[in-house]
Write a protein that holds these residues in place. Structure first.
Motif, PDB file in Angstrom:
ATOM      1  N   LEU A 151      -3.993  10.490 -47.885  1.00 17.71           N
ATOM      2  CA  LEU A 151      -5.018  11.268 -47.598  1.00 17.71           C
ATOM      3  C   LEU A 151      -5.381  12.343 -48.677  1.00 17.71           C
ATOM      4  N   ALA A 152      -4.234  12.880 -49.471  1.00 19.42           N
ATOM      5  CA  ALA A 152      -4.315  13.829 -50.517  1.00 19.42           C
ATOM      6  C   ALA A 152      -5.138  13.063 -51.481  1.00 19.42           C
ATOM      7  N   TRP A 153      -4.791  11.808 -52.132  1.00 19.56           N
ATOM      8  CA  TRP A 153      -5.406  11.082 -53.075  1.00 19.56           C
ATOM      9  C   TRP A 153      -7.046  10.942 -52.746  1.00 19.56           C
ATOM     10  N   LEU A 154      -7.157  10.340 -51.568  1.00 19.66           N
ATOM     11  CA  LEU A 154      -8.587  10.108 -51.077  1.00 19.66           C
ATOM     12  C   LEU A 154      -9.409  11.497 -51.173  1.00 19.66           C
ATOM     13  N   SER A 155      -8.788  12.514 -50.780  1.00 15.04           N
ATOM     14  CA  SER A 155      -9.714  13.484 -50.588  1.00 15.04           C
ATOM     15  C   SER A 155      -9.832  14.164 -52.061  1.00 15.04           C
ATOM     16  N   TRP A 156      -8.602  14.325 -52.778  1.00 12.70           N
ATOM     17  CA  TRP A 156      -9.136  14.279 -54.333  1.00 12.70           C
ATOM     18  C   TRP A 156      -9.921  13.636 -55.088  1.00 12.70           C
ATOM     19  N   ALA A 157     -10.097  12.331 -54.660  1.00 14.50           N
ATOM     20  CA  ALA A 157     -10.932  11.315 -55.165  1.00 14.50           C
ATOM     21  C   ALA A 157     -12.428  11.633 -55.120  1.00 14.50           C
ATOM     22  N   LEU A 158     -12.551  12.426 -53.725  1.00 16.58           N
ATOM     23  CA  LEU A 158     -13.990  12.862 -53.387  1.00 16.58           C
ATOM     24  C   LEU A 158     -14.254  14.315 -53.986  1.00 16.58           C
ATOM     25  N   GLY A 159     -13.502  15.004 -54.731  1.00 14.29           N
ATOM     26  CA  GLY A 159     -13.372  16.020 -55.243  1.00 14.29           C
ATOM     27  C   GLY A 159     -13.027  17.244 -54.395  1.00 14.29           C
ATOM     28  N   ARG A 160     -12.238  17.039 -53.398  1.00 10.61           N
ATOM     29  CA  ARG A 160     -11.621  17.872 -52.392  1.00 10.61           C
ATOM     30  C   ARG A 160     -10.169  18.160 -52.625  1.00 10.61           C
ATOM     31  N   SER A 161      -9.883  18.933 -53.706  1.00  9.31           N
ATOM     32  CA  SER A 161      -8.621  19.035 -54.369  1.00  9.31           C
ATOM     33  C   SER A 161      -7.938  20.209 -53.511  1.00  9.31           C
ATOM     34  N   SER A 162      -8.501  21.301 -52.955  1.00  8.69           N
ATOM     35  CA  SER A 162      -8.072  22.164 -51.963  1.00  8.69           C
ATOM     36  C   SER A 162      -7.382  21.459 -50.591  1.00  8.69           C
ATOM     37  N   VAL A 163      -8.307  20.487 -50.252  1.00  9.28           N
ATOM     38  CA  VAL A 163      -7.870  19.608 -48.880  1.00  9.28           C
ATOM     39  C   VAL A 163      -6.859  19.000 -49.371  1.00  9.28           C
ATOM     40  N   ALA A 164      -6.718  18.297 -50.575  1.00 11.76           N
ATOM     41  CA  ALA A 164      -5.663  17.377 -51.054  1.00 11.76           C
ATOM     42  C   ALA A 164      -4.352  18.127 -51.036  1.00 11.76           C
TER      43      ALA A 164
ATOM     44  N   PRO B 108     -17.528   6.161 -51.457  1.00 13.61           N
ATOM     45  CA  PRO B 108     -17.149   7.442 -50.737  1.00 13.61           C
ATOM     46  C   PRO B 108     -17.449   6.906 -49.228  1.00 13.61           C
ATOM     47  N   GLU B 109     -18.281   6.085 -48.869  1.00 14.29           N
ATOM     48  CA  GLU B 109     -18.174   5.720 -47.478  1.00 14.29           C
ATOM     49  C   GLU B 109     -16.975   5.159 -47.212  1.00 14.29           C
ATOM     50  N   ARG B 110     -16.475   4.021 -47.896  1.00 16.17           N
ATOM     51  CA  ARG B 110     -15.221   3.622 -47.492  1.00 16.17           C
ATOM     52  C   ARG B 110     -14.377   4.681 -47.450  1.00 16.17           C
ATOM     53  N   ILE B 111     -14.117   5.487 -48.420  1.00 20.06           N
ATOM     54  CA  ILE B 111     -13.050   6.645 -48.657  1.00 20.06           C
ATOM     55  C   ILE B 111     -13.170   7.656 -47.316  1.00 20.06           C
ATOM     56  N   GLU B 112     -14.399   7.916 -46.715  1.00 15.92           N
ATOM     57  CA  GLU B 112     -14.537   8.570 -45.512  1.00 15.92           C
ATOM     58  C   GLU B 112     -14.014   7.964 -44.170  1.00 15.92           C
ATOM     59  N   ARG B 113     -14.426   6.489 -44.217  1.00 15.05           N
ATOM     60  CA  ARG B 113     -13.708   5.811 -43.017  1.00 15.05           C
ATOM     61  C   ARG B 113     -12.148   5.557 -43.186  1.00 15.05           C
ATOM     62  N   GLY B 114     -11.638   5.542 -44.449  1.00 17.99           N
ATOM     63  CA  GLY B 114     -10.073   5.594 -44.546  1.00 17.99           C
ATOM     64  C   GLY B 114      -9.590   6.900 -44.228  1.00 17.99           C
ATOM     65  N   ILE B 115     -10.122   7.975 -44.604  1.00 20.35           N
ATOM     66  CA  ILE B 115      -9.587   9.369 -44.187  1.00 20.35           C
ATOM     67  C   ILE B 115      -9.619   9.404 -42.634  1.00 20.35           C
ATOM     68  N   THR B 116     -10.590   9.021 -42.168  1.00 19.82           N
ATOM     69  CA  THR B 116     -10.809   9.008 -40.655  1.00 19.82           C
ATOM     70  C   THR B 116      -9.453   8.320 -40.173  1.00 19.82           C
ATOM     71  N   LEU B 117      -9.308   7.038 -40.440  1.00 21.58           N
ATOM     72  CA  LEU B 117      -8.385   6.029 -40.105  1.00 21.58           C
ATOM     73  C   LEU B 117      -6.713   6.808 -40.380  1.00 21.58           C
ATOM     74  N   LEU B 118      -6.732   7.396 -41.505  1.00 16.32           N
ATOM     75  CA  LEU B 118      -5.300   7.844 -41.896  1.00 16.32           C
ATOM     76  C   LEU B 118      -4.850   9.069 -41.115  1.00 16.32           C
ATOM     77  N   LYS B 119      -6.000   9.825 -40.744  1.00 14.18           N
ATOM     78  CA  LYS B 119      -5.907  11.102 -40.010  1.00 14.18           C
ATOM     79  C   LYS B 119      -5.321  10.745 -38.597  1.00 14.18           C
ATOM     80  N   MET B 120      -5.933   9.582 -37.845  1.00 11.64           N
ATOM     81  CA  MET B 120      -5.495   9.091 -36.800  1.00 11.64           C
ATOM     82  C   MET B 120      -4.076   8.613 -36.847  1.00 11.64           C
ATOM     83  N   LEU B 121      -3.581   7.765 -37.720  1.00 11.37           N
ATOM     84  CA  LEU B 121      -2.154   7.334 -37.854  1.00 11.37           C
ATOM     85  C   LEU B 121      -1.520   8.565 -38.093  1.00 11.37           C
ATOM     86  N   VAL B 122      -1.390   9.508 -38.989  1.00 11.18           N
ATOM     87  CA  VAL B 122      -0.805  10.742 -39.100  1.00 11.18           C
ATOM     88  C   VAL B 122      -0.404  11.361 -37.668  1.00 11.18           C
ATOM     89  N   ALA B 123      -1.495  11.461 -36.959  1.00  7.73           N
ATOM     90  CA  ALA B 123      -1.410  11.912 -35.381  1.00  7.73           C
ATOM     91  C   ALA B 123      -0.521  11.459 -34.886  1.00  7.73           C
TER      92      ALA B 123
END
Length: 150
Positions: free
Chosen positions: A95-108, A66-81
């Protein structure tokens, strides 16, 4: 996204598999869907393909980091921006898959919708939409860790 979630070894295996499929696609002009379907139908060693598919669909109890995923999400959000709109579907799907992997289907679902708004035919977004819309959760969501370290 699998490397972000599961580490370098899984990333290497997945990258090699994708490189092989991309080379076949360049040589033959066939669709990736057709190439993968043919590979699945062939007899022989399918461990890498099965492992990658199982990880992507959450059909394993092995938990991602989960820590790697959170760091990846932060990086990908900056990339998308900062990315041009036309190239955003791929990182949005990650971002969708990583969010889903953490149980955040709505965010995905939000990331999937953004990817499809840019490219309604984007294959990975359509696949993720199917998975998320069906309410499918990864098996690791139900796995009980052996210890707090797990």
């Amino acid at each position: 996204m699998l490397q972000i979630a599961f580490g370098e070894e899984i990333g290497r295996v997945t990258h090699e598999l994708n490189q092989r499929y991309a080379a076949i696609q360049r040589e033959t002009g066939r669709s990736m869907d057709d190439i993968v379907a043919e590979e699945q139908a062939r007899s022989g060693d399918k461990r890498d393909l099965a492992q990658t598919g199982d990880l992507m669909l959450g059909s394993v109890s092995r938990r991602p980091d989960p820590e790697r995923i959170e760091r990846g999400i932060t990086l990908l959000k900056m990339l998308v921006a900062v990315a041009p709109k036309r190239v955003r579907p791929a990182p949005l799907c990650m971002l969708a898959w990583l969010s889903w992997a953490l149980g955040r289907s709505s965010v995905a679902g939000i990331f999937i919708d953004q990817a499809l708004a840019i490219d309604p035919g984007y294959g990975m977004a359509r696949l993720l939409l199917t998975v998320v819309s069906a309410g499918h959760l990864p098996e690791w969501a139900f796995a009980v860790p052996h210890s707090d370290a797990d």
